[in-house]
Design an enzyme around this catalytic site. Structure first.
Site, PDB file in Angstrom:
ATOM      1  N   LYS A   1       0.833   4.036  -2.927  1.00  0.00           N
ATOM      2  CA  LYS A   1       0.438   5.415  -2.622  1.00  0.00           C
ATOM      3  C   LYS A   1       1.602   6.373  -2.872  1.00  0.00           C
ATOM      4  O   LYS A   1       1.409   7.490  -3.347  1.00  0.00           O
ATOM      5  CB  LYS A   1      -0.077   5.518  -1.183  1.00  0.00           C
ATOM      6  CG  LYS A   1      -1.401   4.784  -0.964  1.00  0.00           C
ATOM      7  CD  LYS A   1      -2.531   5.438  -1.753  1.00  0.00           C
ATOM      8  CE  LYS A   1      -3.890   4.852  -1.440  1.00  0.00           C
ATOM      9  NZ  LYS A   1      -4.989   5.527  -2.158  1.00  0.00           N
TER      10      LYS A   1
ATOM     11  N   TYR B   1       0.836  -1.215   0.000  1.00  0.00           N
ATOM     12  CA  TYR B   1       0.000   0.000   0.000  1.00  0.00           C
ATOM     13  C   TYR B   1       0.869   1.263   0.000  1.00  0.00           C
ATOM     14  O   TYR B   1       0.619   2.212  -0.746  1.00  0.00           O
ATOM     15  CB  TYR B   1      -0.901  -0.044   1.239  1.00  0.00           C
ATOM     16  CG  TYR B   1      -1.948   1.027   1.333  1.00  0.00           C
ATOM     17  CD1 TYR B   1      -3.210   0.859   0.753  1.00  0.00           C
ATOM     18  CD2 TYR B   1      -1.705   2.206   2.028  1.00  0.00           C
ATOM     19  CE1 TYR B   1      -4.187   1.841   0.866  1.00  0.00           C
ATOM     20  CE2 TYR B   1      -2.672   3.191   2.145  1.00  0.00           C
ATOM     21  CZ  TYR B   1      -3.914   3.001   1.569  1.00  0.00           C
ATOM     22  OH  TYR B   1      -4.879   3.967   1.676  1.00  0.00           O
TER      23      TYR B   1
HETATM   24  N1  CAA Z   1       6.522  -0.639  14.488  1.00  0.00           N
HETATM   25  C1  CAA Z   1       7.330  -1.582  14.963  1.00  0.00           C
HETATM   26  N2  CAA Z   1       6.909  -2.807  15.301  1.00  0.00           N
HETATM   27  C2  CAA Z   1       5.610  -3.057  15.169  1.00  0.00           C
HETATM   28  C3  CAA Z   1       4.695  -2.117  14.678  1.00  0.00           C
HETATM   29  C4  CAA Z   1       5.208  -0.859  14.340  1.00  0.00           C
HETATM   30  N3  CAA Z   1       4.414   0.117  13.859  1.00  0.00           N
HETATM   31  N4  CAA Z   1       3.473  -2.668  14.645  1.00  0.00           N
HETATM   32  C5  CAA Z   1       3.611  -3.922  15.108  1.00  0.00           C
HETATM   33  N5  CAA Z   1       4.891  -4.153  15.433  1.00  0.00           N
HETATM   34  C6  CAA Z   1       5.461  -5.370  15.971  1.00  0.00           C
HETATM   35  C7  CAA Z   1       4.642  -5.845  17.158  1.00  0.00           C
HETATM   36  O1  CAA Z   1       5.046  -5.182  18.319  1.00  0.00           O
HETATM   37  C8  CAA Z   1       4.962  -7.319  17.169  1.00  0.00           C
HETATM   38  O2  CAA Z   1       6.239  -7.513  17.737  1.00  0.00           O
HETATM   39  P1  CAA Z   1       6.509  -8.754  18.688  1.00  0.00           P
HETATM   40  O3  CAA Z   1       6.207  -9.978  17.854  1.00  0.00           O
HETATM   41  O4  CAA Z   1       7.938  -8.581  19.048  1.00  0.00           O
HETATM   42  O5  CAA Z   1       5.572  -8.572  19.831  1.00  0.00           O
HETATM   43  C9  CAA Z   1       5.109  -7.672  15.684  1.00  0.00           C
HETATM   44  O6  CAA Z   1       5.348  -6.409  15.030  1.00  0.00           O
HETATM   45  C10 CAA Z   1       3.860  -8.291  15.084  1.00  0.00           C
HETATM   46  O7  CAA Z   1       2.771  -7.375  15.303  1.00  0.00           O
HETATM   47  P2  CAA Z   1       1.283  -7.831  15.119  1.00  0.00           P
HETATM   48  O8  CAA Z   1       0.913  -8.770  16.223  1.00  0.00           O
HETATM   49  O9  CAA Z   1       0.411  -6.627  14.938  1.00  0.00           O
HETATM   50  O10 CAA Z   1       1.407  -8.689  13.772  1.00  0.00           O
HETATM   51  P3  CAA Z   1       0.305  -9.242  12.858  1.00  0.00           P
HETATM   52  O11 CAA Z   1       0.990 -10.073  11.856  1.00  0.00           O
HETATM   53  O12 CAA Z   1      -0.820  -9.822  13.635  1.00  0.00           O
HETATM   54  O13 CAA Z   1      -0.295  -7.933  12.154  1.00  0.00           O
HETATM   55  C11 CAA Z   1      -0.315  -6.015  10.826  1.00  0.00           C
HETATM   56  C12 CAA Z   1       0.550  -7.108  11.451  1.00  0.00           C
HETATM   57  C13 CAA Z   1      -1.321  -6.635   9.849  1.00  0.00           C
HETATM   58  C14 CAA Z   1       0.602  -5.101  10.040  1.00  0.00           C
HETATM   59  C15 CAA Z   1      -1.083  -5.233  11.921  1.00  0.00           C
HETATM   60  O14 CAA Z   1      -0.155  -4.749  12.859  1.00  0.00           O
HETATM   61  C16 CAA Z   1      -1.837  -4.069  11.332  1.00  0.00           C
HETATM   62  O15 CAA Z   1      -2.929  -4.206  10.804  1.00  0.00           O
HETATM   63  N6  CAA Z   1      -1.285  -2.856  11.453  1.00  0.00           N
HETATM   64  C17 CAA Z   1      -1.939  -1.628  10.948  1.00  0.00           C
HETATM   65  C18 CAA Z   1      -1.544  -1.333   9.544  1.00  0.00           C
HETATM   66  C19 CAA Z   1      -2.199  -0.042   9.143  1.00  0.00           C
HETATM   67  O16 CAA Z   1      -2.013   1.018   9.746  1.00  0.00           O
HETATM   68  N7  CAA Z   1      -2.991  -0.077   8.086  1.00  0.00           N
HETATM   69  C20 CAA Z   1      -3.682   1.084   7.656  1.00  0.00           C
HETATM   70  C21 CAA Z   1      -4.944   0.666   6.978  1.00  0.00           C
HETATM   71  S1  CAA Z   1      -5.966   2.059   6.617  1.00  0.00           S
HETATM   72  C22 CAA Z   1      -5.178   2.806   5.381  1.00  0.00           C
HETATM   73  O17 CAA Z   1      -4.231   2.343   4.844  1.00  0.00           O
HETATM   74  C23 CAA Z   1      -5.788   4.115   4.943  1.00  0.00           C
HETATM   75  C24 CAA Z   1      -4.765   5.159   4.891  1.00  0.00           C
HETATM   76  O18 CAA Z   1      -4.399   5.596   3.809  1.00  0.00           O
HETATM   77  C25 CAA Z   1      -4.230   5.756   6.154  1.00  0.00           C
END
Ligand code: CAA
Length: 240
Positions: free
Chosen positions: A151, A147
Site C-alpha cells: 500500500k 500489506y
Molecule cells: N503493537 C504491539 N504489539 C502487538 C500489537 C501491536 N499493534 N498487536 C499485537 N501485539 C502483540 C500482542 O500483544 C502479543 O504479545 P504477547 O505475545 O507478548 O502477548 C503478540 O503481539 C502476538 O499477538 P497476537 O496474539 O495477536 O498474535 P497472532 O500471531 O495471533 O496474530 C496478527 C497476529 C495476525 C497480526 C493479529 O494481531 C491481527 O490480525 N492483527 C490485525 C492486523 C490488521 O489490522 N489488519 C488489517 C486488516 S484490514 C486492512 O488491512 C484494510 C485496511 O486497509 C485498513
C-alpha cells in the site's frame, strides 16, 4: 458518449460501492473480479453492471481483460485499482508466498492495469486513475509488513505516474481508506479490531460508500487539476 471505467475488485465490498457510485455519475462501468463467480453474477444481476473475471496480478490477463472490455464497452477512460488481499501475520510467521501474493496483487495489479490502459488514455488526452491505498500504507500496522509495503508502494506509484500523466490530461490519485466495514476488516480478530476502532476519533468503522464518494469526486470531469494527491478517509485515525 459515456466514459468507460474499469473497477478492479469491483463486485464486492469497497469496489462494489465504487462501481455503483461511478454508474450513478453516468459512467459505463466494467467490474473486474478475481474469483467469486456467484457474488459477481449476483452483483451484475442486481446492478446491470457487467463483471469480468481476471487476476490483476497476472500481466497478460490484464492485457486480455482490458482488450475484452474495450471491445464490448469502448476505450477505457477511468481505472480504479481497488483489488486487494490481506495475508496478515507477524514476520516470524509470514511465508514468502504470503509476502509475494500481497505485493503481486495489491501493487503489481496497479502496474499491470496501468500498462494496459495508460497508453490509450494518453493518446486520447483524457484519463483518470485512482489507486486505493491504505492508512496502513501510511502509518504501518503490526502484522502487515506485506500489506503495508504494497500500500505504501501504491502511494509512491501514484505520485510518479501522476507526473507522467499530467501533460496528457491523465490524473492519477490515491485514496487511503481507514478501517471500513467490509469482509476484509471483519476477518481481523474481534478483540484486535475493538482496540483499533477505539482509536478512531469518529468512533466507528467507515462505510464503503464513504470511500466511493471520494473516488467519484476524483474521476469527475471537473477534477482535472487534482493529481498526485492522496485523500485520506479514515475517521481521523491518522492525520497525514
Ligand atoms: N503493537 C504491539 N504489539 C502487538 C500489537 C501491536 N499493534 N498487536 C499485537 N501485539 C502483540 C500482542 O500483544 C502479543 O504479545 P504477547 O505475545 O507478548 O502477548 C503478540 O503481539 C502476538 O499477538 P497476537 O496474539 O495477536 O498474535 P497472532 O500471531 O495471533 O496474530 C496478527 C497476529 C495476525 C497480526 C493479529 O494481531 C491481527 O490480525 N492483527 C490485525 C492486523 C490488521 O489490522 N489488519 C488489517 C486488516 S484490514 C486492512 O488491512 C484494510 C485496511 O486497509 C485498513
Amino acid at each position: 458518449m459515456a466514459r468507460v471505467a474499469i473497477v478492479t475488485g469491483g463486485t464486492r465490498g469497497i469496489g462494489e460501492a465504487i462501481s455503483l457510485a461511478l454508474q450513478e455519475q453516468g459512467v459505463l462501468v466494467a467490474a473486474n473480479y478475481g474469483g467469486n463467480d456467484a457474488k459477481a453474477r449476483a452483483f451484475s444481476e442486481r446492478t446491470g453492471i457487467k463483471s469480468y473475471k481476471w487476476d490483476v496480478s497476472d500481466y497478460d490477463a490484464c492485457q486480455k481483460g482490458v482488450e475484452l472490455v474495450e471491445a464490448e464497452l469502448g476505450p477505457v477512460d477511468i481505472v480504479v485499482n481497488n483489488a486487494g488481499i490481506t495475508r496478515d501475520g507477524t514476520i516470524l510467521k509470514m511465508s514468502y508466498q504470503d509476502w509475494k501474493d500481497v505485493i503481486d496483487t495489491n501493487l503489481g495489479g496497479c502496474f499491470n492495469m496501468a500498462k494496459a490502459t495508460f497508453p490509450g488514455m494518453r493518446a486520447r488526452q483524457w484519463g483518470r486513475i485512482v489507486n486505493i491505498g491504505s492508512i496502513n500504507g501510511q502509518a504501518g500496522q503490526y502484522g502487515q509488513v506485506n500489506y503495508a509495503a504494497a500500500k505504501s508502494g501504491i502511494h509512491g506509484f501514484t505520485k510518479a505516474l501522476a507526473q507522467e500523466g499530467a501533460k496528457a490530461g491523465v490524473t492519477v490519485n490515491a485514496i487511503a481508506p481507514g478501517y471500513i466495514d467490509t469482509e476484509m476488516v471483519a476477518a481481523v480478530p474481534q478483540d484486535v479490531l475493538a482496540k483499533i476502532v477505539a482509536k478512531v476519533p469518529v468512533g466507528r468503522l467507515g462505510m464503503a460508500q464513504e470511500i466511493a464518494r471520494g473516488v467519484a469526486f476524483l474521476c469527475a470531469e471537473d477534477a482535472g487539476f487534482v493529481t498526485g494527491s492522496t485523500l485520506s478517509i479514515n475517521g481521523g485515525q491518522h492525520m497525514y
